[in-house]
Write a protein that holds these residues in place. Structure first.
Motif, PDB file in Angstrom:
ATOM      1  N   LEU A 187       0.879  -1.344   0.084  1.00 58.08           N
ATOM      2  CA  LEU A 187       0.015   0.248  -0.153  1.00 58.08           C
ATOM      3  C   LEU A 187       0.213   1.400   0.113  1.00 58.08           C
ATOM      4  N   GLU A 188       1.596   1.442   0.642  1.00 54.67           N
ATOM      5  CA  GLU A 188       2.752   2.118   0.561  1.00 54.67           C
ATOM      6  C   GLU A 188       3.852   2.326  -0.505  1.00 54.67           C
ATOM      7  N   LYS A 189       3.757   1.942  -1.620  1.00 56.66           N
ATOM      8  CA  LYS A 189       4.470   2.262  -2.675  1.00 56.66           C
ATOM      9  C   LYS A 189       3.217   2.570  -4.048  1.00 56.66           C
ATOM     10  N   GLY A 190       1.737   2.737  -3.005  1.00 57.95           N
ATOM     11  CA  GLY A 190       1.187   3.059  -4.383  1.00 57.95           C
ATOM     12  C   GLY A 190      -0.023   1.686  -4.782  1.00 57.95           C
ATOM     13  N   ILE A 191       0.495   0.331  -4.411  1.00 56.56           N
ATOM     14  CA  ILE A 191      -0.915  -0.879  -5.006  1.00 56.56           C
ATOM     15  C   ILE A 191      -1.999  -1.091  -4.465  1.00 56.56           C
ATOM     16  N   THR A 192      -2.911  -0.397  -5.119  1.00 60.75           N
ATOM     17  CA  THR A 192      -4.275  -0.790  -5.012  1.00 60.75           C
ATOM     18  C   THR A 192      -4.747  -1.982  -3.580  1.00 60.75           C
ATOM     19  N   PRO A 193      -5.650  -2.324  -3.203  1.00 52.77           N
ATOM     20  CA  PRO A 193      -5.897  -3.869  -2.020  1.00 52.77           C
ATOM     21  C   PRO A 193      -6.788  -4.154  -3.710  1.00 52.77           C
ATOM     22  N   ALA A 194      -7.579  -3.519  -4.615  1.00 49.06           N
ATOM     23  CA  ALA A 194      -7.651  -4.023  -5.703  1.00 49.06           C
ATOM     24  C   ALA A 194      -7.217  -5.248  -6.215  1.00 49.06           C
ATOM     25  N   THR A 195      -5.622  -5.432  -6.379  1.00 45.81           N
ATOM     26  CA  THR A 195      -4.644  -5.658  -6.817  1.00 45.81           C
ATOM     27  C   THR A 195      -5.067  -7.506  -6.838  1.00 45.81           C
ATOM     28  N   SER A 196      -5.067  -8.281  -8.025  1.00 47.26           N
ATOM     29  CA  SER A 196      -5.723  -9.114  -7.366  1.00 47.26           C
ATOM     30  C   SER A 196      -4.551  -9.907  -8.901  1.00 47.26           C
ATOM     31  N   PHE A 197      -4.209 -11.191  -8.052  1.00 49.40           N
ATOM     32  CA  PHE A 197      -3.591 -12.172  -9.167  1.00 49.40           C
ATOM     33  C   PHE A 197      -4.498 -13.505  -8.454  1.00 49.40           C
ATOM     34  N   SER A 198      -4.645 -14.174  -9.802  1.00 52.32           N
ATOM     35  CA  SER A 198      -5.328 -15.948 -10.610  1.00 52.32           C
ATOM     36  C   SER A 198      -3.961 -16.594 -10.195  1.00 52.32           C
ATOM     37  N   THR A 199      -3.968 -17.307  -8.949  1.00 54.09           N
ATOM     38  CA  THR A 199      -3.068 -18.850  -9.175  1.00 54.09           C
ATOM     39  C   THR A 199      -3.480 -20.200  -9.066  1.00 54.09           C
ATOM     40  N   ASP A 200      -2.899 -20.782  -9.069  1.00 49.72           N
ATOM     41  CA  ASP A 200      -3.487 -22.689  -9.016  1.00 49.72           C
ATOM     42  C   ASP A 200      -2.664 -22.583  -6.847  1.00 49.72           C
ATOM     43  N   TRP A 201      -3.066 -24.096  -6.665  1.00 54.10           N
ATOM     44  CA  TRP A 201      -3.285 -24.260  -5.396  1.00 54.10           C
ATOM     45  C   TRP A 201      -1.846 -23.678  -4.437  1.00 54.10           C
ATOM     46  N   LYS A 202      -0.808 -24.444  -6.003  1.00 52.07           N
ATOM     47  CA  LYS A 202       0.439 -24.598  -5.704  1.00 52.07           C
ATOM     48  C   LYS A 202       1.117 -23.739  -6.989  1.00 52.07           C
ATOM     49  N   MET A 203       2.550 -22.782  -6.178  1.00 53.55           N
ATOM     50  CA  MET A 203       3.321 -22.493  -7.759  1.00 53.55           C
ATOM     51  C   MET A 203       3.906 -22.788  -7.744  1.00 53.55           C
ATOM     52  N   THR A 204       5.571 -21.997  -8.790  1.00 53.34           N
ATOM     53  CA  THR A 204       6.843 -22.338  -7.244  1.00 53.34           C
ATOM     54  C   THR A 204       7.179 -20.507  -8.666  1.00 53.34           C
ATOM     55  N   LEU A 205       7.888 -19.752  -7.607  1.00 48.85           N
ATOM     56  CA  LEU A 205       8.890 -18.769  -7.883  1.00 48.85           C
ATOM     57  C   LEU A 205      10.147 -18.887  -7.976  1.00 48.85           C
ATOM     58  N   LYS A 206      10.794 -17.976  -8.776  1.00 46.05           N
ATOM     59  CA  LYS A 206      12.864 -17.619  -9.013  1.00 46.05           C
ATOM     60  C   LYS A 206      12.862 -16.888  -7.737  1.00 46.05           C
TER      61      LYS A 206
END
Length: 752
Positions: free
Chosen positions: A423-442
């Motif tokens: 929020l301090e960076k200006g990202i809105t609470p309405a920001t949404s992400f669609s994901t599966d129940w598991k994932m892998t990030l780098k």
């Protein structure tokens, strides 16, 4: 061969020589003869005549170790602590009988002679030569007082005590010289007052006021003649004449004192006879010393106050200075403890967790806006008796302040810090992400605060249930504690920004080390303490301003002088709008999210659940606008155990979670602490929402504790060092992939 007295010691000839030597020495000192700086006596080389030109200040007003009173914020007693049980009182508050009794038995010519009683020395010498022993001593009250000052100054240092009492000519010279100066500068009345306050009376009682309280449960000013005579008689040998353990011997000694009082005409013979016919009537008051005696389970808070004085530079630049302040005592410490909140915290900690359970509970409460610590409760009682399940380990605080080695993994209770950073960076609470129940990030897609990649490995993570897949916005992700969402949100907000936000709200590791900068911190992979978490969430309640926790309101010394105490340091951690937005979103957690069992129905409240890998730590941290409370439950002894298929507080849990055990404990603590208090509301703001659709295979209304899986799992490769050169101690972070054991490095998943 000269005959030795019973029990060994000096022969009659040696006794005579000793007293003749002292007499001659006394005459030399009184005559003002300058002793040689070197030569036959060798005094200067031993430092025994240095400083004779003026009397040390500690002989005028010796810093006597006294009781310290620790009080709650209303002035009620929490505990009394002391290294020596003593309460200094003026001469007017000491019974005249007591004054007369001590003079009669210890120095009957006190008001007639100077510092050294030559007549008394010669009389004692003659008497001891005749008896072949030491029937009489020759030290005046003033000389005894000087010796007691040096003994007092030595404290518990046995080597210094030995030096202060050693039978050497050098010590006698110093004692005699100082006695003369004390007489000149203080006068008889002040010397008598100081003597009665410094002397040891046995049974851990120093000074006549403490002795009067110990043996008779009354003030020294109220002592009767037979009671005063008893106490005066103890001084010569506190062990031999102890009335608690040997009434017969104590009675004989008391009667000797009464006889002397009659002989010196302090009392009449009739008064003495009547007093001698009176049997000893004790009303012994047992010592109440230390935090172990603290009321309402506040022993841990009491010990935290002690640690604060021993560690905070405000109370002395060095450890030695701070220890001296504490051991000297005589302080009146007004703390921040709220008796109502402490009662509530103690009841809450013990309501759902028994003291003999394998697992323990910790409850700590902080006032938003002031940083004042209002309570510290724990399911195990404070103390040293392990058979009674007592402990001195304060689970609420850092290792430096008496807590666990590292602290505890905080699980999903960390997620609001990530949200605040976003929020301090200006990202809105309405920001949404669609994901599966598991994932892998780098890991290399996350940057630490040096701008370097946070690592080069894959970071597999997952939500608690397979049904938790779909689209989420910030509000719903906080309410359902969605791990995949917060991993992506941290990536968008920035790892460094997330860590910096945690620091701004006072988030600290329990071992005082630097917070790790690795991606899984957003899921609670880092360790902290309940006090740190309560203080951090108080910043949300205080609309974005963090105030460091404090336990002490004020301190006064024995003379009533106020000492400087550390004040809470307040700083803005986030904008008011950011805090208001977090408050609105965390309200959803207790209204229809993972914390419904914790929610309060009569006032605005918000909070977050947390359950770590293999359910080794369970949390609920929440707040109202005027109170922040953190609750932790877990294994506090040895290697941490998982909370699967366990009975805690007499209730069976197939799996413990933040909402199902710490949550109800939090509710009890908050309800009791806030009973009949004001009900301020959060500052309402409209929180933007996204139109999201959750792909759920089933309803999860049983999210409060009956659902499967772990909430707070931090994925990573087990058994490896953390990126960026950070290596965590074994046993802190859960296993990799599927969320393995919490005794591995790396991390897996988070849960409610």
């Amino acid at each position: 061969m000269p005959k030795k007295r019973s029990g060994g010691g000096l022969t009659t000839t040696q006794q005579a020589a000793k007293f003749l030597g002292v007499a001659a020495l006394s005459g030399a000192v009184l005559a003002g003869i300058a002793l040689p700086a070197a030569g036959a006596l060798g005094l200067a080389a031993k430092g025994t005549v240095e400083g004779f030109d003026e009397i040390p200040s500690n002989l005028k007003t010796p810093p006597l170790s006294q009781r310290t009173a620790i009080l709650d914020r209303d002035g009620g007693a929490i505990a009394t602590v002391y290294s020596r049980d003593r309460t200094v009182v003026p001469l007017k508050d000491i019974s005249p009988y007591m004054q007369d009794a001590i003079i009669a038995i210890e120095d009957s010519r006190f008001y007639e002679h100077g510092a050294v009683d030559l007549k008394g020395i010669l009389r004692a010498m003659n008497r001891n030569v005749q008896t072949g022993g030491t029937a009489q001593g020759a030290s005046t009250l003033t000389q005894q007082y000087v010796k007691n000052v040096f003994v007092e100054e030595a404290g518990d240092d046995q080597e210094k005590v030995a030096q202060a009492t050693q039978q050497t000519l050098g010590r006698k010279v110093r004692e005699l010289k100082y006695a003369i100066q004390v007489e000149e500068e203080l006068g008889k009345k002040k010397i008598l007052e100081n003597y009665l306050n410094i002397t040891f009376f046995g049974q851990q009682a120093y000074g006549v006021e403490a002795a009067s309280q110990r043996y008779f449960s009354k003030h020294a000013k109220d002592l009767k003649v037979e009671e005063a005579a008893l106490l005066a008689g103890i001084v010569q040998s506190p062990t031999r004449y102890d009335p608690v353990n040997d009434t017969e011997e104590a009675t004989k000694r008391r009667n000797t004192v009464l006889t002397r009082m009659a002989a010196t005409r302090a009392i009449t013979q009739a008064e003495a006879d009547k007093a001698m016919e009176t049997p000893i009537k004790l009303k012994v008051r047992k010592p109440q010393n230390g935090c172990i005696t603290a009321v309402s389970g506040s022993g841990f808070f009491c010990d935290y106050v002690r640690k604060t004085i021993l560690t905070d530079p405000a109370f002395g630049k060095t450890e030695e200075e701070r220890s001296k302040l504490w051991n000297l005592g005589g302080l009146t410490i007004r703390t921040t403890l709220d008796p109502r909140a402490q009662q509530a915290a103690n009841e809450a900690a013990t309501a759902r967790v028994n003291k003999d359970d394998k697992f323990a509970a910790s409850v700590v409460q902080v006032q938003p806006g002031s940083g004042k610590i209002l309570s510290m409760g724990q399911s195990r009682p404070y103390g040293l008796d392990q058979k009674q399940n007592e402990t001195v380990l304060n689970l609420a605080v850092s290792n430096k302040m008496g807590g666990s080695t590292y602290g505890f993994q905080v699980g999903s209770t960390f997620k609001p810090f990530t949200a605040a950073a976003a929020l301090e960076k200006g990202i809105t609470p309405a920001t949404s992400f669609s994901t599966d129940w598991k994932m892998t990030l780098k890991e290399q897609d996350f940057r630490n605060c040096t701008g370097s990649p946070a690592g080069y490995a894959d970071w597999p993570l997952q939500n608690e249930l397979e049904s938790e897949k779909g689209s989420w916005d910030m509000t719903s992700a906080l309410g359902k504690s969605i791990n995949t969402y917060f991993a992506l949100l941290e990536q968008k907000a920035g790892l460094c920004e997330t860590v910096e936000m945690a620091k701004k709200v006072g988030y600290e590791r329990g071992d005082g080390k630097k917070i790790g900068e690795y991606p899984s911190i957003t899921l609670g992979g880092e360790v902290s303490t309940p006090l740190s978490m309560a203080g951090a969430y108080a910043a949300f309640a205080n609309r974005g301003t963090y105030c460091s926790p404090i336990a002490i309101e004020s301190i006064t010394d024995p003379n009533g002088k106020k000492l400087k105490v550390p004040r809470s340091k307040c700083s803005r951690a986030m904008s008011e709008n950011t805090a208001d937005t977090i408050n609105q979103m965390l309200k959803g957690v207790v209204e229809d999210g993972t914390g419904t069992q914790a929610g309060l129905s009569d006032r605005d409240n918000a909070g977050k659940t947390g359950t770590t890998n293999d359910r080794k730590d369970a949390w609920f941290v929440g707040y109202t606008p005027n109170l922040s409370t953190a609750v932790w439950v877990g294994d506090d002894i040895g290697e941490k155990s998982s909370m699967f298929n366990v009975t805690i507080g007499g209730q069976y849990y197939d799996k413990v979670c933040g909402g199902c055990l710490p949550g109800p404990i939090w509710r009890i603590a908050m309800t009791g602490a806030l009973n009949a208090s004001e009900t301020p509301a959060f500052n309402h703001v409209a929180v933007p929402r996204a139109k999201v659709k959750e792909d759920k295979e089933k309803e999860d209304g049983d999210r409060d504790g009956d659902r499967g899986g772990d909430e707070d799992r931090e994925d990573g490769k087990p058994g490896r060092d953390r990126p960026g050169g950070i290596q965590l101690p074994p046993g802190l972070i859960g296993g990799g992939g599927g969320g393995g054991g919490g005794d591995q490095q790396g991390g897996g998943r988070s849960g409610p």
